[in-house]
Design a protein around this motif. Sequence first.
Motif, PDB file in Angstrom:
ATOM      1  N   LYS A   1      10.204  31.757 -13.399  1.00 10.75           N
ATOM      2  CA  LYS A   1       9.653  32.929 -12.729  1.00 10.75           C
ATOM      3  C   LYS A   1      10.208  34.232 -13.286  1.00 10.75           C
ATOM      4  CE  LYS A   1       8.895  34.797  -8.094  1.00 10.75           C
ATOM      5  NZ  LYS A   1       9.117  34.572  -6.640  1.00 10.75           N
ATOM      6  N   THR A   2      11.493  34.268 -13.602  1.00 11.98           N
ATOM      7  CA  THR A   2      12.112  35.462 -14.169  1.00 11.98           C
ATOM      8  C   THR A   2      12.860  35.070 -15.444  1.00 11.98           C
ATOM      9  OG1 THR A   2      14.185  35.167 -12.943  1.00 11.98           O
ATOM     10  CG2 THR A   2      12.428  36.407 -11.847  1.00 11.98           C
ATOM     11  N   ARG A   3      13.300  36.081 -16.194  1.00 13.94           N
ATOM     12  CA  ARG A   3      14.112  35.789 -17.379  1.00 13.94           C
ATOM     13  C   ARG A   3      15.397  35.080 -16.981  1.00 13.94           C
ATOM     14  NH1 ARG A   3      13.639  41.284 -21.150  1.00 13.94           N
ATOM     15  NH2 ARG A   3      11.368  41.153 -21.492  1.00 13.94           N
ATOM     16  N   SER A   4      15.931  35.469 -15.835  1.00 17.06           N
ATOM     17  CA  SER A   4      17.141  34.818 -15.345  1.00 17.06           C
ATOM     18  C   SER A   4      16.853  33.401 -14.897  1.00 17.06           C
ATOM     19  CB  SER A   4      17.729  35.623 -14.176  1.00 17.06           C
ATOM     20  OG  SER A   4      17.980  36.950 -14.551  1.00 17.06           O
ATOM     21  N   GLY A   5      15.566  33.087 -14.660  1.00 21.67           N
ATOM     22  CA  GLY A   5      15.203  31.740 -14.237  1.00 21.67           C
ATOM     23  C   GLY A   5      15.463  30.699 -15.307  1.00 21.67           C
ATOM     24  N   ARG A   6      15.447  31.124 -16.576  1.00 23.21           N
ATOM     25  CA  ARG A   6      15.807  30.196 -17.663  1.00 23.21           C
ATOM     26  C   ARG A   6      17.336  30.125 -17.690  1.00 23.21           C
ATOM     27  NH1 ARG A   6      13.220  28.312 -22.406  1.00 23.21           N
ATOM     28  NH2 ARG A   6      14.715  27.667 -24.003  1.00 23.21           N
ATOM     29  N   ARG A   7      17.876  29.083 -17.094  1.00 21.62           N
ATOM     30  CA  ARG A   7      19.304  29.064 -16.832  1.00 21.62           C
ATOM     31  C   ARG A   7      19.854  27.647 -16.927  1.00 21.62           C
ATOM     32  NH1 ARG A   7      16.238  28.785 -12.458  1.00 21.62           N
ATOM     33  NH2 ARG A   7      16.874  27.634 -10.596  1.00 21.62           N
ATOM     34  N   LYS A   8      21.179  27.579 -16.922  1.00 24.34           N
ATOM     35  CA  LYS A   8      21.881  26.300 -16.889  1.00 24.34           C
ATOM     36  C   LYS A   8      22.412  26.090 -15.480  1.00 24.34           C
ATOM     37  CE  LYS A   8      23.247  26.412 -21.771  1.00 24.34           C
ATOM     38  NZ  LYS A   8      22.363  25.301 -22.174  1.00 24.34           N
ATOM     39  N   VAL A   9      22.080  24.953 -14.890  1.00 25.63           N
ATOM     40  CA  VAL A   9      22.503  24.635 -13.530  1.00 25.63           C
ATOM     41  C   VAL A   9      23.578  23.559 -13.594  1.00 25.63           C
ATOM     42  CG1 VAL A   9      21.775  23.772 -11.280  1.00 25.63           C
ATOM     43  CG2 VAL A   9      20.218  25.193 -12.639  1.00 25.63           C
ATOM     44  N   ASP A  10      24.788  23.902 -13.149  1.00 26.69           N
ATOM     45  CA  ASP A  10      25.875  22.928 -13.098  1.00 26.69           C
ATOM     46  C   ASP A  10      25.618  21.937 -11.973  1.00 26.69           C
ATOM     47  OD1 ASP A  10      27.896  23.896 -15.137  1.00 26.69           O
ATOM     48  OD2 ASP A  10      27.632  25.717 -13.947  1.00 26.69           O
ATOM     49  N   LEU A  11      25.829  20.649 -12.274  1.00 29.19           N
ATOM     50  CA  LEU A  11      25.542  19.588 -11.318  1.00 29.19           C
ATOM     51  C   LEU A  11      26.829  18.923 -10.851  1.00 29.19           C
ATOM     52  CD1 LEU A  11      22.592  17.890 -13.253  1.00 29.19           C
ATOM     53  CD2 LEU A  11      22.424  19.651 -11.494  1.00 29.19           C
ATOM     54  N   ASP A  12      26.832  18.489  -9.598  1.00 35.70           N
ATOM     55  CA  ASP A  12      27.959  17.712  -9.084  1.00 35.70           C
ATOM     56  C   ASP A  12      27.810  16.263  -9.552  1.00 35.70           C
ATOM     57  OD1 ASP A  12      26.840  16.000  -6.502  1.00 35.70           O
ATOM     58  OD2 ASP A  12      25.666  17.786  -6.973  1.00 35.70           O
ATOM     59  N   PRO A  13      28.876  15.473  -9.525  1.00 32.65           N
ATOM     60  CA  PRO A  13      28.796  14.082 -10.007  1.00 32.65           C
ATOM     61  C   PRO A  13      27.765  13.237  -9.276  1.00 32.65           C
ATOM     62  CG  PRO A  13      31.091  14.780  -9.789  1.00 32.65           C
ATOM     63  CD  PRO A  13      30.260  15.869  -9.185  1.00 32.65           C
ATOM     64  N   MET A  14      27.589  13.473  -7.952  1.00 32.21           N
ATOM     65  CA  MET A  14      26.634  12.650  -7.206  1.00 32.21           C
ATOM     66  C   MET A  14      25.197  12.931  -7.655  1.00 32.21           C
ATOM     67  SD  MET A  14      28.174  12.606  -3.328  1.00 32.21           S
ATOM     68  CE  MET A  14      26.793  11.617  -2.788  1.00 32.21           C
ATOM     69  N   THR A  15      24.862  14.221  -7.834  1.00 30.88           N
ATOM     70  CA  THR A  15      23.505  14.542  -8.291  1.00 30.88           C
ATOM     71  C   THR A  15      23.269  14.022  -9.702  1.00 30.88           C
ATOM     72  OG1 THR A  15      23.484  16.534  -6.910  1.00 30.88           O
ATOM     73  CG2 THR A  15      21.859  16.414  -8.680  1.00 30.88           C
TER      74      THR A  15
ATOM     75  N   ARG B   1      22.941  30.915 -10.151  1.00 35.83           N
ATOM     76  CA  ARG B   1      22.528  29.520  -9.963  1.00 35.83           C
ATOM     77  C   ARG B   1      21.089  29.433  -9.458  1.00 35.83           C
ATOM     78  NH1 ARG B   1      25.557  25.205  -9.538  1.00 35.83           N
ATOM     79  NH2 ARG B   1      24.563  24.489  -7.608  1.00 35.83           N
ATOM     80  N   LEU B   2      20.695  30.403  -8.624  1.00 35.98           N
ATOM     81  CA  LEU B   2      19.337  30.386  -8.088  1.00 35.98           C
ATOM     82  C   LEU B   2      18.307  30.919  -9.074  1.00 35.98           C
ATOM     83  CD1 LEU B   2      20.003  31.681  -4.458  1.00 35.98           C
ATOM     84  CD2 LEU B   2      19.553  29.331  -5.168  1.00 35.98           C
ATOM     85  N   GLY B   3      18.762  31.636 -10.114  1.00 32.36           N
ATOM     86  CA  GLY B   3      17.828  32.192 -11.087  1.00 32.36           C
ATOM     87  C   GLY B   3      17.197  33.490 -10.634  1.00 32.36           C
ATOM     88  N   HIS B   4      17.863  34.219  -9.696  1.00 28.78           N
ATOM     89  CA  HIS B   4      17.350  35.531  -9.310  1.00 28.78           C
ATOM     90  C   HIS B   4      17.562  36.534 -10.434  1.00 28.78           C
ATOM     91  CE1 HIS B   4      17.752  34.590  -4.717  1.00 28.78           C
ATOM     92  NE2 HIS B   4      16.619  34.171  -5.230  1.00 28.78           N
ATOM     93  N   SER B   5      16.708  37.545 -10.492  1.00 29.37           N
ATOM     94  CA  SER B   5      16.807  38.528 -11.567  1.00 29.37           C
ATOM     95  C   SER B   5      18.033  39.417 -11.407  1.00 29.37           C
ATOM     96  CB  SER B   5      15.540  39.390 -11.629  1.00 29.37           C
ATOM     97  OG  SER B   5      15.305  40.024 -10.386  1.00 29.37           O
ATOM     98  N   SER B   6      18.566  39.536 -10.183  1.00 28.68           N
ATOM     99  CA  SER B   6      19.777  40.329  -9.975  1.00 28.68           C
ATOM    100  C   SER B   6      20.434  39.903  -8.670  1.00 28.68           C
ATOM    101  CB  SER B   6      19.454  41.824  -9.930  1.00 28.68           C
ATOM    102  OG  SER B   6      18.877  42.173  -8.683  1.00 28.68           O
ATOM    103  N   PRO B   7      21.759  40.094  -8.551  1.00 31.01           N
ATOM    104  CA  PRO B   7      22.440  39.781  -7.280  1.00 31.01           C
ATOM    105  C   PRO B   7      21.920  40.610  -6.119  1.00 31.01           C
ATOM    106  CG  PRO B   7      24.039  39.975  -9.070  1.00 31.01           C
ATOM    107  CD  PRO B   7      22.725  40.452  -9.618  1.00 31.01           C
ATOM    108  N   ALA B   8      21.314  41.772  -6.413  1.00 32.87           N
ATOM    109  CA  ALA B   8      20.783  42.609  -5.342  1.00 32.87           C
ATOM    110  C   ALA B   8      19.688  41.870  -4.565  1.00 32.87           C
ATOM    111  CB  ALA B   8      20.240  43.915  -5.911  1.00 32.87           C
ATOM    112  N   ILE B   9      18.862  41.106  -5.277  1.00 34.71           N
ATOM    113  CA  ILE B   9      17.811  40.332  -4.617  1.00 34.71           C
ATOM    114  C   ILE B   9      18.434  39.268  -3.727  1.00 34.71           C
ATOM    115  CG2 ILE B   9      15.932  38.699  -5.017  1.00 34.71           C
ATOM    116  CD1 ILE B   9      15.199  40.266  -7.492  1.00 34.71           C
TER     117      ILE B   9
END
Length: 507
Positions: free
Chosen positions: A268-282, A465-473
């Motif tokens: 959805k946003t440029r920030s949406g192309r991201r790396k998501v760290d996963l926990d061992p269970m997931t 982590r959520l892929g928002h375009s800025s922390p303000a959102i």
Amino acid sequence: MEIQTEKRCGCRDPETGKQLGKRCAKLRGRKPHGKWSWRIEVPEELIPLVGRTQLRGSGFATKDAAEQDAEDQLAKVRAGQKHIGTLTVGEYLDQWLESKRRLRPTARRSYESHIRLHLKPWLGQVPLSGLRADHLDKAFRQIEAAGARKSRPTGPATIERVRDTLRNALNDAVKRRLIGFNPVAGVELPEYIRPEVEPWEAHEVGAFLDEAATDRLAAMWELIALHGVRRGEACGAIWPGLDADLSVLTITQQITETGARHGVWPPKTRSGRRKVDLDPMTLGSLLAHRLNQDAEREQAGGVWVNGTLPNQHGKPVELSGLMFTRPDGRYLPPEYVSQRMQTIARRAGLLATIRLPAPARAGHVVVGALQRDRDPIGEWTLYVNREPIGTVTVTAVTRLFGNRHRLDLAEPLAAGGGAGAAADVAVGAELGRGLLSRRRLHDLRHASASIQLQEGIDLALVSKRLGHSSPAITGALYAHLLRPAGQRAALAVANAVPRSRRAATPT
């Protein structure tokens, strides 16, 4: 550029029926007759800027007024603003929407709906060059009044979104120098307080995931509920994006849905192309899901294919390596994922649904299919519209026709499902323990954000982590969830400042 003016009227020759124009004898009389107009021939080198070879204006009571308007138009041309002539707001909105080539399908559908249903009916015939705040004030009042007469009234949230659509369109008109300012800036709508996001609590997310543990898409629900991955991103997740050694999933694409049409787009946003760290269970759930998918692929044989979808430019893209698919390998439609989530959420904690009306003081109820692995004998909560109204104790179960069952109760039904004044129980009431309140699939993402913030994770990291375009959102969406963090911060500051005297504590 020379300004040429003339006076004309609409009188017609009684013999030919043609307009006399500037040949009318009354134009030279003492009484006001006719209107002044102006014309400017645009130099050839300015035609690409102005957009036409000639500028015109008419309908002025005096020659001075015509010349003044011509001077104003010339000033705009010299400032780089195009002359848009009789272009109406409706025509401009259609052109604007067609020019928005980067709009996501859902945004385009929303803009098209706002323009077609609300803006064009009330503003479509207004000349764009003459659009003013008073036109908009009147239009939004009409939209509000017309919406109130509908079976589903147009609420303040919709009106605000319609205003935002118009503001975006007119901001682009200003950037293109079609108009000098955006009149939406002067419009005041009724006060509207955006409702706060109220996702499931952590224990409710746990109940959902426990119910979803046996679902073939169990790993997808963990990605969404624990890590805040969007629905379309989960549908578009691919195995090449998973680094099992680092326990990281890279989001590179999403499956979009517009009506009955699907597509494959970037996040959805440029920030949406991201790396998501996963926990061992997931991570373990994903690896187990891959083994199950390998078995499904082997069983499907040569028919296993992810499918082909258009990208944001309309060009076909052959999908491959999708993590989550239908049993035959086809991509998952996003709307199916939403429906599946609702089915699982409704089932969590549920024993059965009342299928026949239960009269007051009845000693039994007739329900539909009983949920597997749940012993019906014992105490259950009675829910109406997912709200608990009392408890009942089931003492015996009798299988009836089809999938219906009779549940005998220790005590007759009464108001609230227990002792007290009698009351009927309608079809659709439910028996269960800890039934989940109704939430959308997207609220699982909200729940992930809520839990992260409540656990004290930094807002900037949650936003990333959520892929928002800025922390303000992120802060605007979840400001009410930051209160505990604010209280901890207030206490930390107070404790960090050394003081020898403090004001007396009121008693």
